[in-house]
Design a protein around this motif. Structure first.
Motif, PDB file in Angstrom:
ATOM      1  N   ARG A  64     -29.560  32.978 -58.771  1.00 43.95           N
ATOM      2  CA  ARG A  64     -29.047  33.998 -57.840  1.00 43.95           C
ATOM      3  C   ARG A  64     -27.843  34.708 -58.434  1.00 43.95           C
ATOM      4  NH1 ARG A  64     -29.705  30.240 -52.786  1.00 43.95           N
ATOM      5  NH2 ARG A  64     -27.888  29.345 -53.764  1.00 43.95           N
ATOM      6  N   ALA A  65     -26.968  33.953 -59.087  1.00 44.65           N
ATOM      7  CA  ALA A  65     -25.784  34.550 -59.711  1.00 44.65           C
ATOM      8  C   ALA A  65     -26.192  35.515 -60.823  1.00 44.65           C
ATOM      9  CB  ALA A  65     -24.869  33.458 -60.251  1.00 44.65           C
ATOM     10  N   MET A  66     -27.205  35.170 -61.574  1.00 47.41           N
ATOM     11  CA  MET A  66     -27.672  36.064 -62.643  1.00 47.41           C
ATOM     12  C   MET A  66     -28.237  37.363 -62.075  1.00 47.41           C
ATOM     13  SD  MET A  66     -26.948  34.939 -65.575  1.00 47.41           S
ATOM     14  CE  MET A  66     -27.952  35.977 -66.578  1.00 47.41           C
ATOM     15  N   ARG A  67     -28.968  37.257 -60.952  1.00 50.45           N
ATOM     16  CA  ARG A  67     -29.488  38.475 -60.316  1.00 50.45           C
ATOM     17  C   ARG A  67     -28.355  39.373 -59.837  1.00 50.45           C
ATOM     18  NH1 ARG A  67     -32.808  36.158 -56.078  1.00 50.45           N
ATOM     19  NH2 ARG A  67     -33.030  34.273 -57.270  1.00 50.45           N
ATOM     20  N   VAL A  68     -27.340  38.760 -59.247  1.00 48.68           N
ATOM     21  CA  VAL A  68     -26.190  39.529 -58.778  1.00 48.68           C
ATOM     22  C   VAL A  68     -25.449  40.147 -59.955  1.00 48.68           C
ATOM     23  CG1 VAL A  68     -23.950  39.337 -57.621  1.00 48.68           C
ATOM     24  CG2 VAL A  68     -25.949  38.237 -56.633  1.00 48.68           C
ATOM     25  N   LEU A  69     -25.348  39.418 -61.050  1.00 42.27           N
ATOM     26  CA  LEU A  69     -24.677  39.933 -62.239  1.00 42.27           C
ATOM     27  C   LEU A  69     -25.424  41.125 -62.832  1.00 42.27           C
ATOM     28  CD1 LEU A  69     -22.234  39.424 -64.038  1.00 42.27           C
ATOM     29  CD2 LEU A  69     -23.655  37.928 -65.426  1.00 42.27           C
ATOM     30  N   LYS A  70     -26.751  41.048 -62.862  1.00 38.85           N
ATOM     31  CA  LYS A  70     -27.544  42.184 -63.349  1.00 38.85           C
ATOM     32  C   LYS A  70     -27.347  43.400 -62.464  1.00 38.85           C
ATOM     33  CE  LYS A  70     -31.195  39.557 -65.604  1.00 38.85           C
ATOM     34  NZ  LYS A  70     -32.633  39.192 -65.580  1.00 38.85           N
ATOM     35  N   GLN A  71     -27.307  43.155 -61.157  1.00 36.32           N
ATOM     36  CA  GLN A  71     -27.093  44.253 -60.214  1.00 36.32           C
ATOM     37  C   GLN A  71     -25.711  44.874 -60.426  1.00 36.32           C
ATOM     38  OE1 GLN A  71     -27.431  42.944 -56.168  1.00 36.32           O
ATOM     39  NE2 GLN A  71     -28.169  44.921 -55.467  1.00 36.32           N
ATOM     40  N   LYS A  72     -24.723  44.025 -60.660  1.00 37.51           N
ATOM     41  CA  LYS A  72     -23.369  44.518 -60.905  1.00 37.51           C
ATOM     42  C   LYS A  72     -23.320  45.366 -62.159  1.00 37.51           C
ATOM     43  CE  LYS A  72     -18.753  42.996 -62.024  1.00 37.51           C
ATOM     44  NZ  LYS A  72     -17.928  41.901 -62.478  1.00 37.51           N
ATOM     45  N   ARG A  73     -23.991  44.936 -63.210  1.00 42.08           N
ATOM     46  CA  ARG A  73     -24.024  45.712 -64.455  1.00 42.08           C
ATOM     47  C   ARG A  73     -24.691  47.064 -64.239  1.00 42.08           C
ATOM     48  NH1 ARG A  73     -25.730  40.814 -68.332  1.00 42.08           N
ATOM     49  NH2 ARG A  73     -23.683  39.844 -68.526  1.00 42.08           N
ATOM     50  N   MET A  74     -25.750  47.085 -63.430  1.00 43.25           N
ATOM     51  CA  MET A  74     -26.434  48.337 -63.141  1.00 43.25           C
ATOM     52  C   MET A  74     -25.489  49.298 -62.412  1.00 43.25           C
ATOM     53  SD  MET A  74     -29.714  49.059 -60.714  1.00 43.25           S
ATOM     54  CE  MET A  74     -28.713  48.710 -59.276  1.00 43.25           C
ATOM     55  N   TYR A  75     -24.774  48.775 -61.407  1.00 43.38           N
ATOM     56  CA  TYR A  75     -23.830  49.616 -60.673  1.00 43.38           C
ATOM     57  C   TYR A  75     -22.696  50.100 -61.574  1.00 43.38           C
ATOM     58  CZ  TYR A  75     -25.836  48.655 -56.066  1.00 43.38           C
ATOM     59  OH  TYR A  75     -26.662  48.591 -54.978  1.00 43.38           O
ATOM     60  N   GLU A  76     -22.247  49.253 -62.487  1.00 41.02           N
ATOM     61  CA  GLU A  76     -21.191  49.675 -63.403  1.00 41.02           C
ATOM     62  C   GLU A  76     -21.671  50.807 -64.298  1.00 41.02           C
ATOM     63  OE1 GLU A  76     -20.190  45.988 -65.282  1.00 41.02           O
ATOM     64  OE2 GLU A  76     -18.597  45.543 -63.836  1.00 41.02           O
ATOM     65  N   GLY A  77     -22.909  50.729 -64.743  1.00 40.71           N
ATOM     66  CA  GLY A  77     -23.475  51.811 -65.546  1.00 40.71           C
ATOM     67  C   GLY A  77     -23.561  53.107 -64.757  1.00 40.71           C
ATOM     68  N   GLN A  78     -23.975  53.001 -63.485  1.00 40.61           N
ATOM     69  CA  GLN A  78     -24.033  54.186 -62.639  1.00 40.61           C
ATOM     70  C   GLN A  78     -22.644  54.772 -62.429  1.00 40.61           C
ATOM     71  OE1 GLN A  78     -25.966  53.040 -59.020  1.00 40.61           O
ATOM     72  NE2 GLN A  78     -27.999  53.005 -59.948  1.00 40.61           N
ATOM     73  N   ARG A  79     -21.666  53.899 -62.205  1.00 37.55           N
ATOM     74  CA  ARG A  79     -20.292  54.362 -61.993  1.00 37.55           C
ATOM     75  C   ARG A  79     -19.774  55.086 -63.222  1.00 37.55           C
ATOM     76  NH1 ARG A  79     -16.020  49.826 -61.791  1.00 37.55           N
ATOM     77  NH2 ARG A  79     -16.743  49.808 -63.926  1.00 37.55           N
ATOM     78  N   ASP A  80     -20.013  54.510 -64.386  1.00 36.80           N
ATOM     79  CA  ASP A  80     -19.561  55.151 -65.624  1.00 36.80           C
ATOM     80  C   ASP A  80     -20.220  56.508 -65.805  1.00 36.80           C
ATOM     81  OD1 ASP A  80     -18.007  52.933 -66.076  1.00 36.80           O
ATOM     82  OD2 ASP A  80     -19.395  52.031 -67.529  1.00 36.80           O
ATOM     83  N   MET A  81     -21.502  56.589 -65.480  1.00 35.07           N
ATOM     84  CA  MET A  81     -22.217  57.857 -65.607  1.00 35.07           C
ATOM     85  C   MET A  81     -21.644  58.896 -64.637  1.00 35.07           C
ATOM     86  SD  MET A  81     -26.330  58.485 -65.486  1.00 35.07           S
ATOM     87  CE  MET A  81     -26.444  57.843 -63.829  1.00 35.07           C
ATOM     88  N   LEU A  82     -21.337  58.474 -63.407  1.00 34.94           N
ATOM     89  CA  LEU A  82     -20.767  59.402 -62.432  1.00 34.94           C
ATOM     90  C   LEU A  82     -19.395  59.890 -62.881  1.00 34.94           C
ATOM     91  CD1 LEU A  82     -21.753  57.653 -59.087  1.00 34.94           C
ATOM     92  CD2 LEU A  82     -22.589  59.844 -59.922  1.00 34.94           C
ATOM     93  N   TYR A  83     -18.582  58.991 -63.410  1.00 33.33           N
ATOM     94  CA  TYR A  83     -17.250  59.409 -63.847  1.00 33.33           C
ATOM     95  C   TYR A  83     -17.324  60.304 -65.079  1.00 33.33           C
ATOM     96  CZ  TYR A  83     -15.091  56.434 -60.358  1.00 33.33           C
ATOM     97  OH  TYR A  83     -14.693  55.876 -59.185  1.00 33.33           O
ATOM     98  N   ASN A  84     -18.331  60.094 -65.923  1.00 33.21           N
ATOM     99  CA  ASN A  84     -18.520  60.999 -67.053  1.00 33.21           C
ATOM    100  C   ASN A  84     -18.917  62.389 -66.566  1.00 33.21           C
ATOM    101  OD1 ASN A  84     -17.862  59.161 -69.055  1.00 33.21           O
ATOM    102  ND2 ASN A  84     -19.965  58.453 -69.308  1.00 33.21           N
ATOM    103  N   GLN A  85     -19.758  62.441 -65.530  1.00 35.11           N
ATOM    104  CA  GLN A  85     -20.132  63.733 -64.960  1.00 35.11           C
ATOM    105  C   GLN A  85     -18.912  64.433 -64.380  1.00 35.11           C
ATOM    106  OE1 GLN A  85     -23.186  62.993 -62.082  1.00 35.11           O
ATOM    107  NE2 GLN A  85     -24.806  62.829 -63.610  1.00 35.11           N
ATOM    108  N   THR A  86     -18.064  63.670 -63.701  1.00 28.33           N
ATOM    109  CA  THR A  86     -16.843  64.245 -63.131  1.00 28.33           C
ATOM    110  C   THR A  86     -15.957  64.791 -64.240  1.00 28.33           C
ATOM    111  OG1 THR A  86     -16.923  62.673 -61.309  1.00 28.33           O
ATOM    112  CG2 THR A  86     -14.827  63.746 -61.707  1.00 28.33           C
ATOM    113  N   PHE A  87     -15.836  64.043 -65.320  1.00 27.91           N
ATOM    114  CA  PHE A  87     -15.033  64.492 -66.452  1.00 27.91           C
ATOM    115  C   PHE A  87     -15.588  65.802 -67.010  1.00 27.91           C
ATOM    116  CE2 PHE A  87     -14.263  64.521 -71.067  1.00 27.91           C
ATOM    117  CZ  PHE A  87     -12.881  64.583 -71.055  1.00 27.91           C
ATOM    118  N   ASN A  88     -16.904  65.876 -67.165  1.00 24.00           N
ATOM    119  CA  ASN A  88     -17.526  67.091 -67.684  1.00 24.00           C
ATOM    120  C   ASN A  88     -17.299  68.269 -66.745  1.00 24.00           C
ATOM    121  OD1 ASN A  88     -18.459  65.725 -69.922  1.00 24.00           O
ATOM    122  ND2 ASN A  88     -20.473  65.335 -69.054  1.00 24.00           N
TER     123      ASN A  88
END
Length: 105
Positions: A64-88
């Motif tokens: 269960r912890a691994m599933r949550v960790l994968k989900q967290k990594r996915m959200y972090e990637g989305q967040r980074d992508m959104l902030y890159n869009q904001t920067f652009n």
């Protein structure tokens, strides 16, 4: 004929660069909140792993912890992508302001 085909509706003006940037920032903040909730859940699983004895129960908690960790990594990637869009978008806004200033002078 207007009853059959309808009349043209007034189009809203397209969103400005600042509006788009604000919307993306709001989405980024909501993703940040989701990441914080997943961090809390991961901490809870970490405590459960420490308390349980090695065996199938501990392996289930780890899964269960691994599933949550994968989900967290996915959200972090989305967040980074959104902030890159904001920067652009901010870069584009800065460039367009510079062009407007150059036209005025």
């Amino acid at each position: 004929m207007r009853r059959v085909f309808g009349a043209k509706k007034d189009k809203e003006p397209p969103p400005s660069i600042n509006d788009a940037s604000e919307r993306i920032n709001k989405r980024g903040e909501s993703v940040d909140e989701k990441i914080k909730r997943l961090d809390v859940e991961l901490a809870r699983y970490k405590e459960q792993i420490k308390k349980t004895r090695p065996g199938p129960a501990q392996e289930a908690v780890k899964a269960r912890a691994m599933r949550v960790l994968k989900q967290k990594r996915m959200y972090e990637g989305q967040r980074d992508m959104l902030y890159n869009q904001t920067f652009n978008l901010d870069q584009v806004a800065f460039a367009s302001e510079g062009i407007k200033d150059a036209q005025q002078t």
